[in-house]
Design a protein around this motif. Structure first.
Motif: not given
Length: 121
Positions: A9-15, A115-121
């Motif tokens: 998991g983790g932080l990812v940008q949209p798309g 597991t944390q998934v964060t989708v954010s710009s």
């Protein structure tokens, strides 16, 4: 004792894309269906995708065409490839497996810790 551990998991940008992994360990005799679920803040846990030990898959409508579930039976492992991620995919993702433990007469559901998934710009 059977344990499921997720990672990826983790932080990812949209798309963007992420790949989640889950490995089952312990005294395992057999694993039947495995699946991924997710829970967003303030919402109920929901099914994302499942896969049988024969490889048959099923997906929630919201992720069809974007997510791919797979498993490696030799490694007791489950994967989720997530592409074209959207902000609404933000959630804690949980692995679940229906497992027959050694010296057990029945299959039981086992869950990972999430597991944390964060989708954010």
């Amino acid at each position: 004792q059977v344990q499921l551990v997720e990672s990826g998991g983790g932080l990812v940008q949209p798309g963007g894309s992420l790949r989640l992994s889950c490995t089952a360990s312990g005294s395992i005799a057999s694993i039947n269906v495995m699946g991924w679920y997710r829970q967003a803040p303030g919402k109920q846990r929901e099914l994302v995708a499942t896969i049988t030990n024969g490889g048959r898959t099923d997906y929630a409508n919201s992720v069809k065409g974007r997510f791919t579930i797979s498993r490696d039976n030799a490694k007791n492992s489950l994967y989720l490839q997530m592409n074209s991620l959207k902000p609404e995919d933000t959630a804690v993702y949980f692995c679940k497996a229906v497992i027959l433990a050694v010296d057990s007469g029945s299959y039981y559901n086992y869950w990972g810790q999430g597991t944390q998934v964060t989708v954010s710009s």
